[in-house]
Design a protein around this motif. Structure first.
Motif, PDB file in Angstrom:
ATOM      1  N   ALA A 263      -8.256 -19.259   3.487  1.00 37.65           N
ATOM      2  CA  ALA A 263      -8.280 -17.788   3.514  1.00 37.65           C
ATOM      3  C   ALA A 263      -9.199 -16.689   2.851  1.00 37.65           C
ATOM      4  N   ILE A 264      -9.489 -15.638   3.829  1.00 39.38           N
ATOM      5  CA  ILE A 264      -9.758 -14.510   2.893  1.00 39.38           C
ATOM      6  C   ILE A 264      -9.122 -13.463   2.942  1.00 39.38           C
ATOM      7  N   ILE A 265      -8.956 -13.067   2.016  1.00 39.47           N
ATOM      8  CA  ILE A 265      -7.938 -11.633   1.670  1.00 39.47           C
ATOM      9  C   ILE A 265      -9.126 -10.337   2.240  1.00 39.47           C
ATOM     10  N   MET A 266      -9.216  -9.283   2.335  1.00 40.00           N
ATOM     11  CA  MET A 266     -10.077  -8.440   3.118  1.00 40.00           C
ATOM     12  C   MET A 266      -9.018  -7.004   2.542  1.00 40.00           C
ATOM     13  N   VAL A 267      -9.588  -6.108   1.562  1.00 37.91           N
ATOM     14  CA  VAL A 267      -9.154  -4.978   1.397  1.00 37.91           C
ATOM     15  C   VAL A 267      -9.455  -4.214   2.456  1.00 37.91           C
TER      16      VAL A 267
ATOM     17  N   TYR B 129     -12.364 -18.603   9.229  1.00 35.80           N
ATOM     18  CA  TYR B 129     -11.219 -18.113   8.963  1.00 35.80           C
ATOM     19  C   TYR B 129     -10.412 -17.689   9.059  1.00 35.80           C
ATOM     20  N   HIS B 130      -9.106 -17.716   8.565  1.00 31.80           N
ATOM     21  CA  HIS B 130      -8.591 -16.927   8.504  1.00 31.80           C
ATOM     22  C   HIS B 130      -8.033 -15.691   7.506  1.00 31.80           C
ATOM     23  N   VAL B 131      -8.116 -14.799   8.519  1.00 29.14           N
ATOM     24  CA  VAL B 131      -8.310 -13.347   7.388  1.00 29.14           C
ATOM     25  C   VAL B 131      -7.154 -12.320   7.205  1.00 29.14           C
ATOM     26  N   ILE B 132      -6.565 -11.761   6.411  1.00 30.14           N
ATOM     27  CA  ILE B 132      -5.726 -10.917   6.000  1.00 30.14           C
ATOM     28  C   ILE B 132      -6.399 -10.014   5.186  1.00 30.14           C
ATOM     29  N   ALA B 133      -5.442  -8.538   6.165  1.00 28.82           N
ATOM     30  CA  ALA B 133      -6.119  -7.438   6.427  1.00 28.82           C
ATOM     31  C   ALA B 133      -5.027  -7.787   5.027  1.00 28.82           C
ATOM     32  N   LEU B 134      -5.647  -6.588   3.747  1.00 31.56           N
ATOM     33  CA  LEU B 134      -4.047  -6.087   2.723  1.00 31.56           C
ATOM     34  C   LEU B 134      -5.121  -4.105   2.611  1.00 31.56           C
TER      35      LEU B 134
ATOM     36  N   LYS C  14      -8.732 -10.831  15.151  1.00 30.76           N
ATOM     37  CA  LYS C  14      -7.421 -10.972  15.583  1.00 30.76           C
ATOM     38  C   LYS C  14      -6.995 -10.944  13.257  1.00 30.76           C
ATOM     39  N   TYR C  15      -6.750 -10.187  13.151  1.00 30.34           N
ATOM     40  CA  TYR C  15      -5.548 -10.970  11.729  1.00 30.34           C
ATOM     41  C   TYR C  15      -5.001 -11.918  11.692  1.00 30.34           C
ATOM     42  N   TYR C  16      -4.563 -12.854  10.604  1.00 29.06           N
ATOM     43  CA  TYR C  16      -3.973 -14.102  10.917  1.00 29.06           C
ATOM     44  C   TYR C  16      -2.853 -13.335   9.988  1.00 29.06           C
ATOM     45  N   LYS C  17      -2.127 -12.336   9.383  1.00 28.93           N
ATOM     46  CA  LYS C  17      -1.586 -11.611   8.773  1.00 28.93           C
ATOM     47  C   LYS C  17      -2.368  -9.913   8.088  1.00 28.93           C
ATOM     48  N   GLU C  18      -1.595  -9.264   8.839  1.00 27.87           N
ATOM     49  CA  GLU C  18      -1.812  -7.509   7.700  1.00 27.87           C
ATOM     50  C   GLU C  18      -0.796  -7.290   7.095  1.00 27.87           C
ATOM     51  N   LEU C  19      -1.125  -7.080   6.038  1.00 26.11           N
ATOM     52  CA  LEU C  19       0.036  -6.378   4.409  1.00 26.11           C
ATOM     53  C   LEU C  19      -0.575  -5.475   4.385  1.00 26.11           C
TER      54      LEU C  19
ATOM     55  N   LYS D 240       2.079 -11.223  -5.321  1.00 29.94           N
ATOM     56  CA  LYS D 240       3.016 -11.833  -4.370  1.00 29.94           C
ATOM     57  C   LYS D 240       2.591 -11.754  -3.102  1.00 29.94           C
ATOM     58  N   LYS D 241       2.875 -10.951  -2.846  1.00 30.13           N
ATOM     59  CA  LYS D 241       2.317 -10.292  -0.624  1.00 30.13           C
ATOM     60  C   LYS D 241       1.288 -11.290  -0.456  1.00 30.13           C
ATOM     61  N   VAL D 242       0.568 -11.233  -1.258  1.00 29.93           N
ATOM     62  CA  VAL D 242      -0.488 -12.072  -0.973  1.00 29.93           C
ATOM     63  C   VAL D 242      -0.862 -13.141  -1.229  1.00 29.93           C
ATOM     64  N   THR D 243       0.249 -14.104  -2.063  1.00 33.74           N
ATOM     65  CA  THR D 243       0.233 -15.318  -2.455  1.00 33.74           C
ATOM     66  C   THR D 243       0.781 -15.390  -1.283  1.00 33.74           C
ATOM     67  N   GLU D 244       1.972 -15.217  -0.977  1.00 30.22           N
ATOM     68  CA  GLU D 244       2.464 -15.896  -0.161  1.00 30.22           C
ATOM     69  C   GLU D 244       2.000 -15.709   1.157  1.00 30.22           C
ATOM     70  N   ALA D 245       1.986 -14.610   1.644  1.00 28.79           N
ATOM     71  CA  ALA D 245       0.951 -14.994   3.226  1.00 28.79           C
ATOM     72  C   ALA D 245      -0.396 -16.291   3.235  1.00 28.79           C
ATOM     73  N   ALA D 246      -1.349 -16.022   2.308  1.00 28.19           N
ATOM     74  CA  ALA D 246      -2.173 -17.045   2.314  1.00 28.19           C
ATOM     75  C   ALA D 246      -1.968 -18.931   2.281  1.00 28.19           C
ATOM     76  N   SER D 247      -0.735 -18.753   1.420  1.00 29.89           N
ATOM     77  CA  SER D 247      -0.043 -20.452   1.218  1.00 29.89           C
ATOM     78  C   SER D 247      -0.810 -21.285   2.296  1.00 29.89           C
ATOM     79  N   PRO D 248      -0.011 -20.616   3.121  1.00 28.84           N
ATOM     80  CA  PRO D 248      -0.579 -22.697   3.667  1.00 28.84           C
ATOM     81  C   PRO D 248      -1.860 -23.531   3.740  1.00 28.84           C
ATOM     82  N   TYR D 249      -3.124 -22.092   3.199  1.00 30.23           N
ATOM     83  CA  TYR D 249      -4.061 -22.112   2.827  1.00 30.23           C
ATOM     84  C   TYR D 249      -4.493 -21.671   1.525  1.00 30.23           C
ATOM     85  N   ARG D 250      -6.313 -22.281   1.688  1.00 30.69           N
ATOM     86  CA  ARG D 250      -6.759 -22.053  -0.138  1.00 30.69           C
ATOM     87  C   ARG D 250      -7.681 -20.396  -0.420  1.00 30.69           C
TER      88      ARG D 250
END
Length: 97
Positions: A20-24, A42-47, A71-76, A87-97
């Protein structure tokens, strides 16, 4: 070309489907960078930070709009404080590294 005394070049193969990649604030050009990660699996999470308006969050360049892999995997949204955001980011990305 050397890497210095403490660095070693290692050839690795990353299984992007397990990452998972977190993009701010992937706004405008950031959305294009996010798209490149998405294309690589990659699973991209938008923060999104608190300062961005809802309209800004929906701005996606035409290049990304026309790509079916965008398509974002998740948006936070940013949390109340750093601890809440982590906490939010950790939970969102938990299935992945």
């Amino acid at each position: 070309f050397g890497f210095g005394p403490n660095l070693k070049k290692r050839m690795t193969t990353v299984d992007a489907s397990k990452e998972a990649i977190i993009m701010v604030d992937p706004y405008s050009t950031g959305a294009i960078v996010a798209l490149e990660f998405m294309k690589r699996g990659y699973h991209v999470i938008a923060l999104w930070n608190k300062g961005l308006t809802p309209i800004m969050k929906t701005h996606v360049p035409i290049m990304a709009q026309n790509d079916p892999s965008f398509k974002y995997y998740k948006e936070l949204d940013e949390g109340l404080d750093l601890q809440d955001t982590v906490k939010k980011v950790t939970e969102a990305a938990s299935p992945y590294r």
